[in-house]
Design an enzyme around this catalytic site. Structure first.
Site, short mmCIF file in Angstrom:
data_model
loop_
_atom_site.label_atom_id
_atom_site.label_comp_id
_atom_site.label_asym_id
_atom_site.label_seq_id
_atom_site.Cartn_x
_atom_site.Cartn_y
_atom_site.Cartn_z
N ASP A 39 -13.53 -3.20 -5.13
CA ASP A 39 -13.77 -2.44 -6.35
C ASP A 39 -12.97 -2.94 -7.56
O ASP A 39 -13.39 -2.75 -8.70
CB ASP A 39 -13.41 -0.96 -6.12
CG ASP A 39 -14.37 -0.27 -5.15
OD1 ASP A 39 -15.23 -0.97 -4.56
OD2 ASP A 39 -14.26 0.96 -4.98
N CYS B 139 -21.28 2.59 -8.05
CA CYS B 139 -22.37 2.54 -7.06
C CYS B 139 -23.27 3.72 -7.29
O CYS B 139 -22.90 4.85 -7.02
CB CYS B 139 -21.85 2.57 -5.64
SG CYS B 139 -23.21 2.63 -4.46
N VAL C 183 2.70 -1.71 -6.50
CA VAL C 183 2.93 -2.92 -7.31
C VAL C 183 2.82 -2.52 -8.77
O VAL C 183 1.89 -1.80 -9.16
CB VAL C 183 1.86 -3.99 -6.96
CG1 VAL C 183 1.90 -5.13 -7.98
CG2 VAL C 183 2.07 -4.51 -5.55
N CYS D 60 -26.32 0.27 -0.76
CA CYS D 60 -26.04 1.68 -1.07
C CYS D 60 -26.94 2.56 -0.22
O CYS D 60 -28.11 2.72 -0.56
CB CYS D 60 -26.36 1.99 -2.53
SG CYS D 60 -25.33 1.19 -3.72
N ALA E 64 -18.29 -0.53 0.14
CA ALA E 64 -17.63 -1.09 1.32
C ALA E 64 -18.52 -2.18 1.93
O ALA E 64 -18.02 -3.18 2.46
CB ALA E 64 -17.38 0.01 2.34
N GLU F 131 0.85 -1.20 0.00
CA GLU F 131 0.00 0.00 0.00
C GLU F 131 0.88 1.24 0.00
O GLU F 131 1.58 1.51 0.98
CB GLU F 131 -0.92 0.00 1.23
CG GLU F 131 -1.72 1.27 1.44
CD GLU F 131 -2.57 1.67 0.23
OE1 GLU F 131 -3.46 0.90 -0.16
OE2 GLU F 131 -2.32 2.77 -0.33
N LYS G 26 -20.26 -1.76 -6.45
CA LYS G 26 -19.01 -1.82 -5.68
C LYS G 26 -19.10 -0.87 -4.47
O LYS G 26 -19.08 0.35 -4.64
CB LYS G 26 -17.83 -1.43 -6.57
CG LYS G 26 -17.73 -2.24 -7.87
CD LYS G 26 -17.26 -3.66 -7.63
CE LYS G 26 -17.21 -4.51 -8.88
NZ LYS G 26 -16.17 -4.18 -9.83
C1 LIG Z 1 -17.35 9.48 -2.01
C2 LIG Z 1 -17.55 8.02 -1.74
C3 LIG Z 1 -18.62 7.62 -0.95
C4 LIG Z 1 -18.85 6.27 -0.70
N1 LIG Z 1 -19.92 5.91 0.08
C5 LIG Z 1 -20.11 4.61 0.38
C6 LIG Z 1 -21.19 4.21 1.23
O1 LIG Z 1 -21.96 5.05 1.70
N2 LIG Z 1 -21.33 2.90 1.53
C7 LIG Z 1 -20.47 1.96 1.04
O2 LIG Z 1 -20.64 0.79 1.39
N3 LIG Z 1 -19.46 2.28 0.20
C8 LIG Z 1 -19.25 3.59 -0.13
N4 LIG Z 1 -18.21 3.94 -0.96
C9 LIG Z 1 -17.44 2.90 -1.68
C10 LIG Z 1 -16.31 2.33 -0.84
O3 LIG Z 1 -15.50 3.34 -0.31
C11 LIG Z 1 -15.48 1.42 -1.74
O4 LIG Z 1 -16.33 0.47 -2.35
C12 LIG Z 1 -14.41 0.71 -0.94
O5 LIG Z 1 -13.47 1.63 -0.45
C13 LIG Z 1 -13.71 -0.35 -1.81
O6 LIG Z 1 -12.64 -0.91 -1.11
P1 LIG Z 1 -11.35 -1.42 -1.92
O7 LIG Z 1 -10.39 -1.86 -0.88
O8 LIG Z 1 -11.77 -2.31 -3.01
O9 LIG Z 1 -10.78 -0.10 -2.62
P2 LIG Z 1 -10.05 1.17 -1.86
O10 LIG Z 1 -10.67 1.32 -0.54
O11 LIG Z 1 -10.13 2.23 -2.84
O12 LIG Z 1 -8.58 0.63 -1.65
C14 LIG Z 1 -7.72 0.29 -2.70
C15 LIG Z 1 -6.29 0.50 -2.20
O13 LIG Z 1 -5.38 -0.09 -3.12
C16 LIG Z 1 -4.25 0.73 -3.20
N5 LIG Z 1 -3.58 0.50 -4.47
C17 LIG Z 1 -4.00 0.89 -5.70
N6 LIG Z 1 -3.10 0.55 -6.64
C18 LIG Z 1 -2.08 -0.08 -5.98
C19 LIG Z 1 -0.84 -0.64 -6.41
N7 LIG Z 1 -0.46 -0.62 -7.69
N8 LIG Z 1 -0.03 -1.19 -5.47
C20 LIG Z 1 -0.40 -1.21 -4.16
N9 LIG Z 1 -1.55 -0.67 -3.71
C21 LIG Z 1 -2.38 -0.10 -4.61
C22 LIG Z 1 -4.82 2.14 -3.08
O14 LIG Z 1 -3.81 3.06 -2.65
C23 LIG Z 1 -5.93 1.96 -2.07
O15 LIG Z 1 -5.53 2.25 -0.75
C24 LIG Z 1 -17.96 5.29 -1.23
C25 LIG Z 1 -16.85 5.70 -2.02
C26 LIG Z 1 -16.66 7.04 -2.26
C27 LIG Z 1 -15.48 7.48 -3.11
#
Ligand SMILES: Cc1cc2nc3c(=O)[nH]c(=O)nc-3n(C[C@H](O)[C@H](O)[C@H](O)COP(=O)(O)OP(=O)(O)OC[C@H]3O[C@@H](n4cnc5c(N)ncnc54)[C@H](O)[C@@H]3O)c2cc1C
Length: 420
Positions: free
Chosen positions: A308, A178, A95, A352, A318, A52, A316
């Site tokens: 995601d 979403c 990565v 959502c 949380a 990360e 997609k």
């Molecule tokens: C404004 C907003 C509001 C939201 N509201 C809601 C809600 O109300 N309810 C809900 O359930 N969800 C909500 N979400 C969606 C939720 O935040 C995401 O679905 C969730 O964060 C997905 O988790 P993730 O770990 O897949 O991706 P992320 O949390 O985005 O994490 C991905 C991580 O991978 C890292 N990464 C990327 N590329 C690389 C690489 N090459 N090497 C190493 N690390 C890397 C990034 O730095 C990041 O930290 C919202 C999102 C946003 C933007």
């Protein structure tokens, strides 16, 4: 002077560092998986490596409230080392390549890592740059253009709402991962400006062909939008942003429309990181190609994905990650330690929550094939104050206090027992 003949020449070969479990991404999914793997005693933390690059972990869900002036941005961020399980190894270089045939990962600094099991949780990238002129306007403090999809632009949205004196507001949405998230800022902006009696003309431009992909919620949100005087334009995609002028394109006819604006909120198009496709792990859109029910990669049995960046055909969020995590862990342990087949348990659950005002939330919950999957049907026939309390106060607590300790099982509640 030194005799050069006596100088020994060394060649340095960088040795690969091995981990039993490698997790790419320390966002919501990466953190949740590592916390549950450690909590359930499947691995000692030193055998897990999280990749990360960011020093701070972001609770992105909170950025909606930052934009709406209901939360400080500081409350949405915590240092990575404070949220990762103790003694889990952290590599802070991105990565750039995976070789799934050789079980190796390479980071941007050239360091090589090997793994037994790989979990890809790298989220999506927010592609503001694909909209011509968008970044220029977003980064200009004087331009009335912001977005809750990045914390700095969310802070700008809050300031724009505070300073808004009336006029035309435009909210744009590309095909969204979403559909509920963008609606939040529309309703919350409406609520704040109505309370101040500011004269406004609201327009929502969506690339999708409905207000929400699930007919029940689409109807409820459509009625609310109508009551609040919001004009919805479907199948329109934002292609260019200029000073107080935007250009939309009809997704079918490709005809272009121009409009002026006094306030613009942009939802960026989202795409998976390029290393996924470049490493041969992607589907046709570049998402990690996993089985929709087991979360196992379709070609590599020791590669998994969730959140995601995965190809899972659901909204997609949380909330979806919370449902996916225990299933992924169960299948990883079954296949690796017990040599059993993975169980097809994930049915696409996602949720959502949509703020329809600063007092009510409509909690949309569904699974694959647009089927409803509601936990509190009594409170989900319309927007509700109870769901507001859950969303505004309980979910952030569950995230920071329970999820990071591997104790949060999403709608299954607190995880007091081992998952497998
Ligand atoms: C404004 C907003 C509001 C939201 N509201 C809601 C809600 O109300 N309810 C809900 O359930 N969800 C909500 N979400 C969606 C939720 O935040 C995401 O679905 C969730 O964060 C997905 O988790 P993730 O770990 O897949 O991706 P992320 O949390 O985005 O994490 C991905 C991580 O991978 C890292 N990464 C990327 N590329 C690389 C690489 N090459 N090497 C190493 N690390 C890397 C990034 O730095 C990041 O930290 C919202 C999102 C946003 C933007």
């Amino acid at each position: 002077m030194r005799n050069l003949n006596h100088i020994s020449l060394y060649t340095f070969t960088v040795r690969a560092i091995h981990s039993q479990v490698a997790i790419i991404g320390g966002g919501t999914a990466g953190l949740n998986v590592s916390a549950q793997l450690v909590r359930d005693g499947h691995y000692i933390p030193q055998q897990i490596r999280v990749f990360e690059p960011y020093k701070m972990h972001a609770y992105q869900t909170g950025w909606t409230l930052v934009g709406a002036g209901m939360c400080n941005v500081e409350k949405t961020m915590r240092p990575m080392e404070k949220v990762l399980p103790k003694n889990v190894c952290l590599s802070d270089c991105p990565v750039v390549r995976i070789d799934p045939e050789q079980n190796t990962i390479v980071t941007m600094d050239g360091q090589k890592y090997t793994y037994d099991q790989l979990i890809v949780a790298s989220g999506v990238q927010r592609d503001f740059a694909s909209i011509k002129g968008a970044l220029e306007q977003l980064n200009n403090p004087e331009a009335p253009v912001g977005s809750i999809y990045y914390y700095r632009y969310a802070q700008k949205i809050d300031r724009m709402i505070k300073e808004f004196e009336g006029g035309k507001l435009i909210f744009s949405e590309p095909p969204s991962k979403c559909e509920g998230i963008p609606s939040n800022i529309v309703f919350l902006t409406h609520e704040r400006l109505s309370a101040k009696n500011v004269k406004c003309d609201y327009h929502v431009y969506k690339a999708n062909d409905s207000i929400f992909g699930i007919p029940k919620y689409s109807e409820i949100l459509g009625e609310l939008a109508h009551e609040k005087g919001l004009h919805c334009h479907l199948k329109k995609r934002l292609v260019e942003v200029q000073d107080h002028k935007v250009i939309f394109e009809d997704v079918e006819t490709k005809q272009q429309y121009t409009s002026d604006y006094d306030f613009l909120h942009i939802v960026p198009p989202q795409k998976p990181a390029a290393f996924i496709a470049e490493s041969g792990l992607g589907d046709s859109d570049g998402y990690v190609h996993v089985h929709p029910n087991t979360l196992q990669h379709v070609r590599y049995a020791n590669v998994w994905a969730l959140g995601d960046c995965s190809s899972l055909p659901t909204s997609k969020t949380a909330a979806a990650v919370m449902a996916q995590t225990p299933i992924l862990i169960k299948n990883l342990i079954r296949t690796w330690k017990f040599k059993q087949s993975p169980l097809p348990e994930y049915q696409g659950y996602t949720s959502c929550p949509v703020y329809t005002s600063n007092k009510k939330v409509l909690l949309a919950e569904f699974k694959y094939n647009k089927q409803l999957d509601e936990t509190f049907p009594v409170f989900q026939s319309s927007d509700s104050k109870v769901m507001y309390l859950l969303k505004k106060h309980f979910f952030p607590f569950a995230y920071w206090q329970l999820m990071v300790r591997g104790l949060w099982g999403g709608r299954d509640g607190i995880r007091l027992f081992k998952g497998v």
